[in-house]
Enzyme design. Structure first.
Site, PDB file in Angstrom:
ATOM      1  N   ALA A  74       5.178  21.987  28.519  1.00 57.74           N
ATOM      2  CA  ALA A  74       6.601  22.077  28.852  1.00 57.74           C
ATOM      3  C   ALA A  74       7.466  21.148  28.006  1.00 57.74           C
ATOM      4  O   ALA A  74       8.619  21.463  27.711  1.00 57.74           O
ATOM      5  CB  ALA A  74       6.805  21.780  30.333  1.00 57.74           C
ATOM      6  N   THR A  75       6.923  20.006  27.605  1.00 53.88           N
ATOM      7  CA  THR A  75       7.718  19.099  26.763  1.00 53.88           C
ATOM      8  C   THR A  75       8.121  19.820  25.482  1.00 53.88           C
ATOM      9  O   THR A  75       9.297  19.810  25.082  1.00 53.88           O
ATOM     10  CB  THR A  75       6.893  17.831  26.423  1.00 53.88           C
ATOM     11  OG1 THR A  75       6.614  17.149  27.649  1.00 53.88           O
ATOM     12  CG2 THR A  75       7.642  16.905  25.474  1.00 53.88           C
ATOM     13  N   GLN A 179       7.615  22.735  37.442  1.00 52.31           N
ATOM     14  CA  GLN A 179       7.146  22.423  38.799  1.00 52.31           C
ATOM     15  C   GLN A 179       7.203  23.638  39.721  1.00 52.31           C
ATOM     16  O   GLN A 179       6.655  23.601  40.817  1.00 52.31           O
ATOM     17  CB  GLN A 179       7.967  21.272  39.402  1.00 52.31           C
ATOM     18  CG  GLN A 179       7.784  19.939  38.700  1.00 52.31           C
ATOM     19  CD  GLN A 179       6.401  19.323  38.908  1.00 52.31           C
ATOM     20  OE1 GLN A 179       5.658  19.695  39.825  1.00 52.31           O
ATOM     21  NE2 GLN A 179       6.030  18.395  38.043  1.00 52.31           N
ATOM     22  N   SER A 199       4.049  24.877  32.057  1.00 52.33           N
ATOM     23  CA  SER A 199       2.913  24.093  31.585  1.00 52.33           C
ATOM     24  C   SER A 199       1.707  24.372  32.489  1.00 52.33           C
ATOM     25  O   SER A 199       1.803  24.212  33.707  1.00 52.33           O
ATOM     26  CB  SER A 199       3.296  22.607  31.663  1.00 52.33           C
ATOM     27  OG  SER A 199       2.533  21.837  30.790  1.00 52.33           O
ATOM     28  N   ALA A 200       0.556  24.758  31.883  1.00 53.86           N
ATOM     29  CA  ALA A 200      -0.578  25.242  32.682  1.00 53.86           C
ATOM     30  C   ALA A 200      -1.191  24.193  33.609  1.00 53.86           C
ATOM     31  O   ALA A 200      -1.665  24.516  34.693  1.00 53.86           O
ATOM     32  CB  ALA A 200      -1.661  25.795  31.756  1.00 53.86           C
ATOM     33  N   HIS A 201      -1.176  22.909  33.183  1.00 53.64           N
ATOM     34  CA  HIS A 201      -1.900  21.915  33.982  1.00 53.64           C
ATOM     35  C   HIS A 201      -1.212  21.596  35.303  1.00 53.64           C
ATOM     36  O   HIS A 201      -1.771  20.892  36.146  1.00 53.64           O
ATOM     37  CB  HIS A 201      -2.137  20.626  33.177  1.00 53.64           C
ATOM     38  CG  HIS A 201      -0.928  19.799  32.921  1.00 53.64           C
ATOM     39  ND1 HIS A 201      -0.629  18.672  33.661  1.00 53.64           N
ATOM     40  CD2 HIS A 201       0.062  19.913  32.011  1.00 53.64           C
ATOM     41  CE1 HIS A 201       0.487  18.132  33.198  1.00 53.64           C
ATOM     42  NE2 HIS A 201       0.934  18.868  32.197  1.00 53.64           N
ATOM     43  N   THR A 237      -1.693  26.809  14.649  1.00 53.06           N
ATOM     44  CA  THR A 237      -2.796  27.646  15.119  1.00 53.06           C
ATOM     45  C   THR A 237      -2.797  27.680  16.644  1.00 53.06           C
ATOM     46  O   THR A 237      -2.765  26.628  17.291  1.00 53.06           O
ATOM     47  CB  THR A 237      -4.139  27.089  14.589  1.00 53.06           C
ATOM     48  OG1 THR A 237      -4.039  27.033  13.166  1.00 53.06           O
ATOM     49  CG2 THR A 237      -5.307  27.964  14.997  1.00 53.06           C
ATOM     50  N   CYS A 323      10.177   4.370  38.795  1.00 52.76           N
ATOM     51  CA  CYS A 323      10.453   3.486  37.671  1.00 52.76           C
ATOM     52  C   CYS A 323      10.330   4.349  36.418  1.00 52.76           C
ATOM     53  O   CYS A 323       9.233   4.800  36.100  1.00 52.76           O
ATOM     54  CB  CYS A 323       9.444   2.359  37.548  1.00 52.76           C
ATOM     55  SG  CYS A 323       8.646   1.936  39.081  1.00 52.76           S
TER      56      CYS A 323
HETATM   57  N1  PMP Z   1       9.258  19.134  33.064  1.00 53.44           N
HETATM   58  C1  PMP Z   1       8.921  18.736  34.301  1.00 53.44           C
HETATM   59  C2  PMP Z   1       9.840  19.030  35.443  1.00 53.44           C
HETATM   60  C3  PMP Z   1       7.726  18.043  34.520  1.00 53.44           C
HETATM   61  O1  PMP Z   1       7.399  17.650  35.752  1.00 53.44           O
HETATM   62  C4  PMP Z   1       6.883  17.774  33.415  1.00 53.44           C
HETATM   63  C5  PMP Z   1       5.581  17.011  33.587  1.00 53.44           C
HETATM   64  N2  PMP Z   1       5.651  15.861  34.353  1.00 53.44           N
HETATM   65  C6  PMP Z   1       7.268  18.213  32.144  1.00 53.44           C
HETATM   66  C7  PMP Z   1       8.464  18.891  32.016  1.00 53.44           C
HETATM   67  C8  PMP Z   1       6.423  17.978  30.939  1.00 53.44           C
HETATM   68  O2  PMP Z   1       5.252  18.724  30.991  1.00 53.44           O
HETATM   69  P1  PMP Z   1       4.069  18.440  29.950  1.00 53.44           P
HETATM   70  O3  PMP Z   1       3.692  17.004  30.121  1.00 53.44           O
HETATM   71  O4  PMP Z   1       2.995  19.360  30.366  1.00 53.44           O
HETATM   72  O5  PMP Z   1       4.583  18.705  28.588  1.00 53.44           O
END
Ligand code: PMP
Length: 380
Positions: A74-75, A179, A199-201, A237, A323
């Site tokens: 997601a980042t 989320q 984000s899959a995790h 890749t 924090c």
């Molecule tokens: N957006 C939100 C709302 C998140 O909670 C997170 C992960 N804490 C991220 C983005 C980033 O996801 P990732 O670390 O998998 O890139």
């Protein structure tokens, strides 16, 4: 070896489902091909698995396969969405004060190059309203970005209302759905959303793989340039095993969503009720109803949250960005919902998930009650 603590930090990450691991395994050493290498069978097998995963993800989210682009998480999806749409000096982006740092930080960097942004405030429950967004939109606004659900206090944002305001102003809406996806209904067929990150995790899939949905007709020039993979949205890749895992994890999460969310709401209600009965002056932050099923966020006035986390050693708990990035100051989101610094620094996030049970909740309340009482005595 000492016993593992009970995991209560499912907003941060989740364990990978064994069925997901099994689905991924063939793509590490047997079918290891590069999905872009179309001249041989190895590459074509990888490409076929990748396209199958893309189709499954699209079917799970109610969009077209061509609208799904795999990223590293997601980042990266958030960065590509913002930097790929707000390209020119003078362009303006609207976002909210409850967003993740992977929205706020890129916008702060982009401001150095003349790309402007407005950060709007949520209400006291963390919800960002369509009217607030509408009044922040300017003629130069090229994008609105509001998350689908909050990672700290769990607010489910009124994305439909926000999207309707955006559509009325002709501005595309990006939502950080990290989320939300896999936990609450998220249907791109009906939601007025133009871009979405996931984000899959966060839904029992592997780390290091995510996706960016880009609705057909939305134009974007990605900052990640190179070999042109993923229709030039994310060069590099492609992580085929990861994409297969993401697709499998999402299908599993959606198939079990109704049952699991009902179970989590019941656990959350048990935690909330017992905790409020046992601990004087505990305050629940965030919304009552529109809240992620596994989320509870509570302030324990008079208690330093770091000391509390330390005392609750039988549990893996997070202050939930109380924090920000390790600094001893409350997050922007907690301040935005009106928590003063002292209260924010006494707040704890509980993230319930698949592995949690009623016994875990009861044990937590017992330990919390003792720890809060002891820490309050010390601080008097
Ligand atoms: N957006 C939100 C709302 C998140 O909670 C997170 C992960 N804490 C991220 C983005 C980033 O996801 P990732 O670390 O998998 O890139």
């Amino acid at each position: 070896m000492s016993e593992s603590p009970i995991y209560l930090d499912h907003h941060s990450t989740t364990p990978c489902d064994p069925r997901v691991v099994e689905a991924m395994l063939p793509y590490f050493s047997d079918n290891f091909g590069n999905a872009a290498a179309s001249t041989h069978v190895h590459g074509r097998r990888a490409s076929s698995a990748l396209e199958d995963a893309r189709g499954r993800v699209a079917a799970s989210l109610g969009c077209l396969p061509s609208e799904i682009h795999f990223t590293s998480g997601a980042t990266e999806s958030n960065n590509i969405a913002l930097r790929g749409i707000a390209l020119d000096p003078g362009a303006h982006v609207v976002t909210s004060a409850v967003e993740h740092s992977s929205i706020i930080q890129p916008l702060e960097q982009m401001a150095r190059f003349g790309i402007e942004h407005t950060i709007v405030m949520p209400d006291s429950k963390g919800a960002v309203h369509g009217d607030t967004i509408r009044s922040a939109i300017r003629p130069s606004t090229v994008l609105v970005s509001v998350m689908a659900a909050n990672a700290e206090f769990g607010t489910v944002e009124p994305i439909e209302e926000i999207g309707t305001a955006c559509r009325a102003s002709g501005v595309p809406l990006h939502t950080d759905a990290t989320q939300a996806v896999g936990k609450i209904p998220f249907d791109l067929q009906t939601l007025p959303v133009d871009l979405a990150s996931l984000s899959a995790h966060k839904f029992y899939g592997p780390k290091g793989i995510g996706a960016l949905f880009i609705r057909t007709g939305t134009s974007l020039l990605s900052p990640v340039a190179g070999g042109g993979q993923e229709k030039k949205v994310r060069s590099g890749t492609v992580n085929v095993a990861g994409a297969v895992g993401l697709a499998e994890a999402l299908a599993i999460a959606i198939a079990g969503m109704a049952t699991e969310s009902e179970r989590l709401v019941a656990l959350r209600t048990r935690l909330r009720t017992k905790l409020l009965a046992a601990i004087p002056n505990a305050v629940v932050n965030g919304p009552d109803e529109a809240r992620l099923p596994g989320n509870l966020h509570v302030s324990f006035p008079g208690v330093d949250v770091e000391a509390l986390v330390h005392a609750l050693r039988r549990f893996s708990l997070s202050t939930g960005a109380a924090c920000a990035s390790g600094r001893r100051e409350p997050s922007r989101a907690l301040r935005a919902i009106g928590l003063d610094e002292r209260v924010a620094m006494s707040s704890l996030r509980f993230g319930l998930g698949r592995c949690n049970t009623e016994e875990h909740v009861d044990q937590l309340v017992e330990d919390l009650t003792a720890a809060v009482s002891r820490l309050r005595q010390i601080s008097v």
